[in-house]
Design a protein around this motif. Structure first.
Motif, PDB file in Angstrom:
ATOM      1  N   PHE A  70      24.375 -18.142 -30.963  1.00 38.10           N
ATOM      2  CA  PHE A  70      23.651 -18.794 -29.875  1.00 38.10           C
ATOM      3  C   PHE A  70      24.470 -19.968 -29.340  1.00 38.10           C
ATOM      4  O   PHE A  70      24.888 -20.839 -30.108  1.00 38.10           O
ATOM      5  N   LEU A  71      24.691 -19.982 -28.034  1.00 36.43           N
ATOM      6  CA  LEU A  71      25.339 -21.121 -27.395  1.00 36.43           C
ATOM      7  C   LEU A  71      24.280 -22.148 -27.037  1.00 36.43           C
ATOM      8  O   LEU A  71      23.206 -21.801 -26.539  1.00 36.43           O
ATOM      9  N   GLN A  72      24.583 -23.413 -27.257  1.00 38.52           N
ATOM     10  CA  GLN A  72      23.588 -24.467 -27.075  1.00 38.52           C
ATOM     11  C   GLN A  72      23.258 -24.702 -25.604  1.00 38.52           C
ATOM     12  O   GLN A  72      22.130 -25.057 -25.265  1.00 38.52           O
ATOM     13  N   GLU A  73      24.251 -24.522 -24.725  1.00 40.46           N
ATOM     14  CA  GLU A  73      24.045 -24.739 -23.297  1.00 40.46           C
ATOM     15  C   GLU A  73      24.579 -23.546 -22.518  1.00 40.46           C
ATOM     16  O   GLU A  73      25.508 -22.863 -22.964  1.00 40.46           O
ATOM     17  N   THR A  74      24.017 -23.322 -21.353  1.00 40.55           N
ATOM     18  CA  THR A  74      24.413 -22.169 -20.542  1.00 40.55           C
ATOM     19  C   THR A  74      25.887 -22.216 -20.166  1.00 40.55           C
ATOM     20  O   THR A  74      26.570 -21.199 -20.110  1.00 40.55           O
ATOM     21  N   GLY A  75      26.420 -23.403 -19.916  1.00 34.20           N
ATOM     22  CA  GLY A  75      27.818 -23.526 -19.505  1.00 34.20           C
ATOM     23  C   GLY A  75      28.812 -23.451 -20.637  1.00 34.20           C
ATOM     24  O   GLY A  75      30.030 -23.445 -20.396  1.00 34.20           O
ATOM     25  N   ASN A  76      28.367 -23.407 -21.864  1.00 41.75           N
ATOM     26  CA  ASN A  76      29.282 -23.319 -23.005  1.00 41.75           C
ATOM     27  C   ASN A  76      29.876 -21.918 -23.104  1.00 41.75           C
ATOM     28  O   ASN A  76      29.356 -20.958 -22.539  1.00 41.75           O
ATOM     29  N   ARG A  77      30.971 -21.815 -23.845  1.00 40.80           N
ATOM     30  CA  ARG A  77      31.615 -20.507 -24.022  1.00 40.80           C
ATOM     31  C   ARG A  77      32.041 -20.331 -25.474  1.00 40.80           C
ATOM     32  O   ARG A  77      32.224 -21.308 -26.213  1.00 40.80           O
ATOM     33  N   LEU A  78      32.208 -19.080 -25.856  1.00 37.65           N
ATOM     34  CA  LEU A  78      32.605 -18.730 -27.219  1.00 37.65           C
ATOM     35  C   LEU A  78      34.026 -18.184 -27.196  1.00 37.65           C
ATOM     36  O   LEU A  78      34.356 -17.312 -26.389  1.00 37.65           O
ATOM     37  N   GLY A  84      16.917 -21.562 -23.984  1.00 40.69           N
ATOM     38  CA  GLY A  84      18.057 -22.055 -23.236  1.00 40.69           C
ATOM     39  C   GLY A  84      19.364 -21.504 -23.765  1.00 40.69           C
ATOM     40  O   GLY A  84      19.411 -20.739 -24.726  1.00 40.69           O
ATOM     41  N   GLY A  85      20.487 -21.909 -23.155  1.00 40.26           N
ATOM     42  CA  GLY A  85      21.796 -21.461 -23.597  1.00 40.26           C
ATOM     43  C   GLY A  85      21.975 -19.972 -23.382  1.00 40.26           C
ATOM     44  O   GLY A  85      21.372 -19.363 -22.505  1.00 40.26           O
ATOM     45  N   ALA A  86      22.812 -19.375 -24.194  1.00 43.68           N
ATOM     46  CA  ALA A  86      23.079 -17.942 -24.104  1.00 43.68           C
ATOM     47  C   ALA A  86      23.266 -17.408 -25.503  1.00 43.68           C
ATOM     48  O   ALA A  86      23.495 -18.163 -26.447  1.00 43.68           O
ATOM     49  N   VAL A  87      23.168 -16.109 -25.658  1.00 41.52           N
ATOM     50  CA  VAL A  87      23.277 -15.508 -26.979  1.00 41.52           C
ATOM     51  C   VAL A  87      24.274 -14.353 -26.935  1.00 41.52           C
ATOM     52  O   VAL A  87      24.333 -13.589 -25.980  1.00 41.52           O
ATOM     53  N   TYR A  88      25.092 -14.262 -27.988  1.00 40.16           N
ATOM     54  CA  TYR A  88      25.980 -13.130 -28.214  1.00 40.16           C
ATOM     55  C   TYR A  88      25.383 -12.314 -29.347  1.00 40.16           C
ATOM     56  O   TYR A  88      25.162 -12.845 -30.447  1.00 40.16           O
ATOM     57  N   ASP A  89      25.120 -11.039 -29.109  1.00 41.82           N
ATOM     58  CA  ASP A  89      24.695 -10.182 -30.212  1.00 41.82           C
ATOM     59  C   ASP A  89      25.937  -9.630 -30.908  1.00 41.82           C
ATOM     60  O   ASP A  89      27.080  -9.914 -30.516  1.00 41.82           O
ATOM     61  N   ARG A  90      25.745  -8.831 -31.967  1.00 34.34           N
ATOM     62  CA  ARG A  90      26.882  -8.340 -32.746  1.00 34.34           C
ATOM     63  C   ARG A  90      27.847  -7.521 -31.891  1.00 34.34           C
ATOM     64  O   ARG A  90      29.072  -7.629 -32.022  1.00 34.34           O
ATOM     65  N   GLN A  91      27.295  -6.689 -30.998  1.00 40.53           N
ATOM     66  CA  GLN A  91      28.155  -5.876 -30.151  1.00 40.53           C
ATOM     67  C   GLN A  91      29.005  -6.741 -29.227  1.00 40.53           C
ATOM     68  O   GLN A  91      30.201  -6.489 -29.042  1.00 40.53           O
ATOM     69  N   SER A  92      28.408  -7.784 -28.661  1.00 36.76           N
ATOM     70  CA  SER A  92      29.152  -8.680 -27.771  1.00 36.76           C
ATOM     71  C   SER A  92      30.239  -9.434 -28.531  1.00 36.76           C
ATOM     72  O   SER A  92      31.352  -9.633 -28.031  1.00 36.76           O
TER      73      SER A  92
END
Length: 240
Positions: free
Chosen positions: A70-78, A30-38
Motif C-alpha cells: 500500500f502506498l501512503q499517498e496517491t503521488g507516491n511510487r514503488l 487513500g493512496g494506491a495498492v499493488y497486489d501480488r501480480q502488480s
C-alpha cells in the motif's frame, strides 16, 4: 470480517452466499495498492534489461514478494532494487516507496530466482587427472549457470591439462585447468650450466612439472645430486 459479511448481504442479497472471505483482510483508505501480480510485473520490468545483457537464456521464477504493498499517498511510487546485483541464482530485492520528492517513506524485502541457460564447454569423454586437454576431448552442453560451481572455462588459452578427473559431459571449470607443462615429472632432460667461460651439459631427471621460465627440482643422473633449474624448453633446463 463480520462487518464485511453484513455489507455483502446488504448490497448483494442472496449472491453474497457465493462469496468466500479470506481469514485476514487489510484495508487502507487513500493512496494506491499493488497486489501480488502488480508487484511481480514490476520486478520483471525492472530486472529484464539486466537479464537481457547476460549471455544466455534468462528466466525469472519463484517470486518471494509481499502479497500486497500500500502506498501512503496517491503521488507516491514503488521502485524495486536488486541488493546483490543481477546474476544467476537467488536475487535479493528491496521494495521502496518514494514520495514526490524522492524521499523514502517505507521499505520491504523479497527475492526472485534467476535461471540462466547457456551452452558451455564440457568433456566429451572421461578425462583423467594430469591428462592434456585436446580438441577431441571437448564438447558443448546446455547448462543452467545458476547451479554451476564456479567460473566456466571460456575455451581460450592453453594448452591445458586437468587437475582432477572430469566425467563425460561434465562442465570444464577454470579452477580445474592448469597450463600443460613443458617439462613433466620423470622426463629425461639435459641440464645445462652456463658460466662466463664454460658450459657444462649433463643428463638429468625432472622431479617436478614446469613451464618455460619456471624453476623446478631436477636430479643430476651422474652425481645423483638434486638442484633447482630453470626450464628453457621441452628438453632443457638451465642452472645458473
Amino acid at each position: 470480517q463480520a462487518k464485511l459479511e453484513a455489507a455483502l448481504n446488504h448490497y448483494l442479497g442472496r449472491a453474497a452466499d457465493l462469496c468466500t472471505l479470506p481469514s485476514r483482510l487489510t484495508l487502507q483508505k487513500g493512496g494506491a495498492v499493488y497486489d501480488r501480480q502488480s508487484i511481480t510485473q514490476l520486478v520483471v520490468k525492472t530486472l529484464t534489461p539486466s537479464c537481457q545483457a547476460l549471455q544466455g537464456e534468462a528466466r525469472l521464477r519463484d517470486f518471494r514478494t509481499p502479497s500486497s504493498f500500500f502506498l501512503q499517498e496517491t503521488g507516491n511510487r514503488l521502485v524495486v532494487e536488486p541488493t546483490n546485483g543481477v546474476k544467476p541464482g537467488r536475487i535479493s530485492l528491496r521494495f521502496i516507496e518514494l514520495d514526490m520528492n524522492g524521499d523514502i517513506k517505507r521499505r520491504a524485502t523479497g527475492s526472485v530466482f534467476l535461471d540462466l541457460w547457456r551452452t558451455v564447454p564440457a568433456a566429451s569423454r572421461p578425462v583423467n587427472r594430469k591428462d592434456g586437454l585436446s580438441p577431441d576431448m571437448i564438447t558443448h552442453v546446455r547448462k543452467n549457470v545458476a547451479y554451476l560451481r564456479g567460473d566456466v572455462w571460456d575455451g581460450t588459452g592453453g594448452p591445458w591439462r586437468v587437475k582432477r578427473p572430469v566425467g563425460t559431459n561434465q562442465v570444464l571449470y577454470k579452477k580445474n585447468l592448469e597450463p600443460l607443462p613443458v617439462v613433466s615429472k620423470g622426463d629425461q632432460i639435459l641440464m645445462v650450466y652456463q658460466g662466463k667461460h664454460i658450459r657444462l651439459e649433463v643428463p638429468a631427471e625432472a622431479l617436478q612439472d614446469g613451464g618455460v621460465g619456471q624453476s623446478i627440482s631436477v636430479r643430476n643422473l651422474e652425481s645423483k645430486r638434486q638442484v633447482l633449474a630453470r626450464v628453457k624448453d621441452p628438453g632443457t633446463v638451465v642452472v645458473n
